[in-house]
Design a protein around this motif. Sequence first.
Motif, PDB file in Angstrom:
ATOM      1  N   LEU A  69      11.888  -6.016 -10.231  1.00  0.00           N
ATOM      2  CA  LEU A  69      10.673  -5.197 -10.250  1.00  0.00           C
ATOM      3  C   LEU A  69      10.617  -4.233  -9.070  1.00  0.00           C
ATOM      4  N   SER A  70      10.999  -4.707  -7.892  1.00  0.00           N
ATOM      5  CA  SER A  70      10.955  -3.828  -6.729  1.00  0.00           C
ATOM      6  C   SER A  70      12.014  -2.733  -6.830  1.00  0.00           C
ATOM      7  N   GLY A  71      13.162  -3.066  -7.409  1.00  0.00           N
ATOM      8  CA  GLY A  71      14.188  -2.054  -7.615  1.00  0.00           C
ATOM      9  C   GLY A  71      13.720  -0.955  -8.551  1.00  0.00           C
ATOM     10  N   VAL A  72      13.031  -1.366  -9.624  1.00  0.00           N
ATOM     11  CA  VAL A  72      12.486  -0.376 -10.562  1.00  0.00           C
ATOM     12  C   VAL A  72      11.435   0.486  -9.868  1.00  0.00           C
ATOM     13  N   ALA A  73      10.546  -0.161  -9.090  1.00  0.00           N
ATOM     14  CA  ALA A  73       9.476   0.581  -8.414  1.00  0.00           C
ATOM     15  C   ALA A  73      10.032   1.600  -7.431  1.00  0.00           C
ATOM     16  N   ARG A  74      11.129   1.247  -6.759  1.00  0.00           N
ATOM     17  CA  ARG A  74      11.684   2.149  -5.751  1.00  0.00           C
ATOM     18  C   ARG A  74      12.459   3.316  -6.349  1.00  0.00           C
ATOM     19  N   THR A  75      12.896   3.186  -7.604  1.00  0.00           N
ATOM     20  CA  THR A  75      13.678   4.251  -8.229  1.00  0.00           C
ATOM     21  C   THR A  75      12.877   5.051  -9.253  1.00  0.00           C
ATOM     22  N   MET A  76      11.716   4.539  -9.663  1.00  0.00           N
ATOM     23  CA  MET A  76      10.887   5.222 -10.646  1.00  0.00           C
ATOM     24  C   MET A  76      10.285   6.492 -10.052  1.00  0.00           C
ATOM     25  N   PRO A  77      10.181   7.575 -10.811  1.00  0.00           N
ATOM     26  CA  PRO A  77       9.490   8.778 -10.318  1.00  0.00           C
ATOM     27  C   PRO A  77       8.069   8.426  -9.865  1.00  0.00           C
ATOM     28  N   ARG A  78       7.675   8.923  -8.718  1.00  0.00           N
ATOM     29  CA  ARG A  78       6.383   8.533  -8.150  1.00  0.00           C
ATOM     30  C   ARG A  78       5.200   8.912  -9.049  1.00  0.00           C
ATOM     31  N   PRO A  79       5.199  10.070  -9.706  1.00  0.00           N
ATOM     32  CA  PRO A  79       4.066  10.361 -10.592  1.00  0.00           C
ATOM     33  C   PRO A  79       3.918   9.314 -11.697  1.00  0.00           C
ATOM     34  N   LEU A  80       5.035   8.844 -12.242  1.00  0.00           N
ATOM     35  CA  LEU A  80       4.979   7.827 -13.279  1.00  0.00           C
ATOM     36  C   LEU A  80       4.476   6.506 -12.712  1.00  0.00           C
ATOM     37  N   LEU A  81       4.952   6.147 -11.513  1.00  0.00           N
ATOM     38  CA  LEU A  81       4.499   4.905 -10.894  1.00  0.00           C
ATOM     39  C   LEU A  81       2.998   4.950 -10.608  1.00  0.00           C
ATOM     40  N   ARG A  82       2.517   6.088 -10.117  1.00  0.00           N
ATOM     41  CA  ARG A  82       1.075   6.219  -9.858  1.00  0.00           C
ATOM     42  C   ARG A  82       0.266   6.094 -11.145  1.00  0.00           C
ATOM     43  N   ALA A  83       0.776   6.674 -12.222  1.00  0.00           N
ATOM     44  CA  ALA A  83       0.075   6.596 -13.498  1.00  0.00           C
ATOM     45  C   ALA A  83       0.000   5.162 -13.994  1.00  0.00           C
ATOM     46  N   ILE A  84       1.089   4.430 -13.824  1.00  0.00           N
ATOM     47  CA  ILE A  84       1.094   3.022 -14.235  1.00  0.00           C
ATOM     48  C   ILE A  84       0.121   2.211 -13.406  1.00  0.00           C
ATOM     49  N   MET A  85       0.117   2.419 -12.106  1.00  0.00           N
ATOM     50  CA  MET A  85      -0.753   1.642 -11.226  1.00  0.00           C
ATOM     51  C   MET A  85      -2.227   1.999 -11.437  1.00  0.00           C
ATOM     52  N   ALA A  86      -2.503   3.241 -11.835  1.00  0.00           N
ATOM     53  CA  ALA A  86      -3.882   3.649 -12.077  1.00  0.00           C
ATOM     54  C   ALA A  86      -4.487   2.923 -13.281  1.00  0.00           C
ATOM     55  N   ARG A  87      -3.627   2.428 -14.177  1.00  0.00           N
ATOM     56  CA  ARG A  87      -4.114   1.710 -15.352  1.00  0.00           C
ATOM     57  C   ARG A  87      -4.257   0.216 -15.108  1.00  0.00           C
TER      58      ARG A  87
ATOM     59  N   PHE B 114       6.007  -1.526  -1.760  1.00  0.00           N
ATOM     60  CA  PHE B 114       6.830  -0.625  -2.560  1.00  0.00           C
ATOM     61  C   PHE B 114       6.010   0.169  -3.571  1.00  0.00           C
ATOM     62  N   ILE B 115       4.718  -0.177  -3.739  1.00  0.00           N
ATOM     63  CA  ILE B 115       3.926   0.445  -4.796  1.00  0.00           C
ATOM     64  C   ILE B 115       2.553   0.877  -4.267  1.00  0.00           C
ATOM     65  N   PRO B 116       1.932   1.882  -4.879  1.00  0.00           N
ATOM     66  CA  PRO B 116       0.595   2.310  -4.467  1.00  0.00           C
ATOM     67  C   PRO B 116      -0.471   1.428  -5.103  1.00  0.00           C
ATOM     68  N   ARG B 117      -0.918   0.421  -4.384  1.00  0.00           N
ATOM     69  CA  ARG B 117      -1.870  -0.549  -4.925  1.00  0.00           C
ATOM     70  C   ARG B 117      -3.295  -0.107  -4.589  1.00  0.00           C
ATOM     71  N   GLY B 118      -3.988   0.396  -5.567  1.00  0.00           N
ATOM     72  CA  GLY B 118      -5.313   0.944  -5.329  1.00  0.00           C
ATOM     73  C   GLY B 118      -6.343  -0.088  -4.904  1.00  0.00           C
ATOM     74  N   ARG B 119      -6.146  -1.363  -5.292  1.00  0.00           N
ATOM     75  CA  ARG B 119      -7.153  -2.365  -4.971  1.00  0.00           C
ATOM     76  C   ARG B 119      -7.050  -2.855  -3.533  1.00  0.00           C
ATOM     77  N   ASN B 120      -5.938  -2.659  -2.901  1.00  0.00           N
ATOM     78  CA  ASN B 120      -5.806  -3.028  -1.477  1.00  0.00           C
ATOM     79  C   ASN B 120      -4.865  -2.038  -0.788  1.00  0.00           C
ATOM     80  N   ALA B 121      -5.343  -0.818  -0.667  1.00  0.00           N
ATOM     81  CA  ALA B 121      -4.513   0.286  -0.192  1.00  0.00           C
ATOM     82  C   ALA B 121      -4.021   0.079   1.235  1.00  0.00           C
ATOM     83  N   THR B 122      -4.906  -0.370   2.131  1.00  0.00           N
ATOM     84  CA  THR B 122      -4.501  -0.535   3.528  1.00  0.00           C
ATOM     85  C   THR B 122      -3.466  -1.638   3.665  1.00  0.00           C
ATOM     86  N   TYR B 123      -3.647  -2.724   2.933  1.00  0.00           N
ATOM     87  CA  TYR B 123      -2.661  -3.814   2.978  1.00  0.00           C
ATOM     88  C   TYR B 123      -1.295  -3.315   2.505  1.00  0.00           C
ATOM     89  N   ALA B 124      -1.280  -2.640   1.347  1.00  0.00           N
ATOM     90  CA  ALA B 124      -0.008  -2.140   0.826  1.00  0.00           C
ATOM     91  C   ALA B 124       0.651  -1.180   1.812  1.00  0.00           C
TER      92      ALA B 124
END
Length: 251
Positions: A230-248, A138-148
Motif C-alpha cells: 500500500l505504501s509503495g502504491v501511495a508513493r508512486t501514484m500521481p498526487r492528484p489521484l491520491l488526493r481525490a481518493i483520500m477526499a472520498r 505517505f498520504i494526505p490524511r485530512g482527518r489528522n493532517a498535522t499528525y500525517a
Amino acid sequence: MPTALVTGATSGLGAEFARQLAGRGHDLVLVARTEERLHSTQQELARSVDVEVLPADLTTDDGCAAVATRIERGDIDLLVNNAGIGTYQPFGVATLEHEEQQLDLNVRAVLRLSHAAVQAMQSRGSGRILNVSSVAGFIPRGRNATYAASKAWVTAFSEAVSVMLRGTGVTITAVCPGFTHTEFHDRAAADMSDVPERMWLDAVDVVREGLDDTFAGKPISVPSRRYKTLSGVARTMPRPLLRAIMARRAL
C-alpha cells in the motif's frame, strides 16, 4: 551488554520495544512522563537486564534536555524515538495547543534526541537510531493532517540523515507501521470502527520487524507485506489521484 534508550516506554509500541530489546539482551533506559508506570515497567523487565528509568515530558524543553544529556554520556547503543501523539480531528477543530504539542513531541523531540545521539555515536563510530514514523506520512490524511505531516517529516528526516551517516558505523531507520493494536487510538479518542480488521497489525510483529530492519541498517522499514504494498502504491501514484481518493475517505 548493549544499552537501548526507549521513549514512550510504558505503553503501546514503546513497551513492546522495551520487552523485545530486553529479550535480545539489551540493558534499558526507559523514558516516559509517568514515574509510577515507569517503575512498574522497570520491575517487569529488571529480572533479566539492567533497567534505568528517566521521567521526562518530551513536549517541554526541560524534558528534552534531560534525555539529551543522558544520551550525551555516550553509552547508548540504540535510541528508540517512539513517543508520539495524534489527533483525529480536522485541522481548525482541534485546539492550536494540541496541534503544537504534536509537533513538539513528534518532530522537535525526535530532532533533539537524534541530534544528541548522532554526535555521541559518531564520536565512537557505532550506534543505531530507530524513529517510529507511520504510513500516514505517505498520504494526505485530512482527518489528522498535522499528525500525517509530522510523520512525513520523521521519515524524510531519517532517510536524509541515513545518507549522511553512510560509512560512519551509525545507522538511522524510520519504522512506518500502519494501523496497530495499541492504546494510541484510544488516547486520541478516535473512532476506528470503520477500519477493517484485515488492516490491523499486532504490536509484537511490528516491533520485531522494525528491530530486524534497524539492525540490518535499512533506512525505511514498513512492517507487513500489506503495508509495504500500500505504501509503495501511495508513493508512486500521481498526487492528484491520491488526493481525490483520500477526499472520498474519512481517513
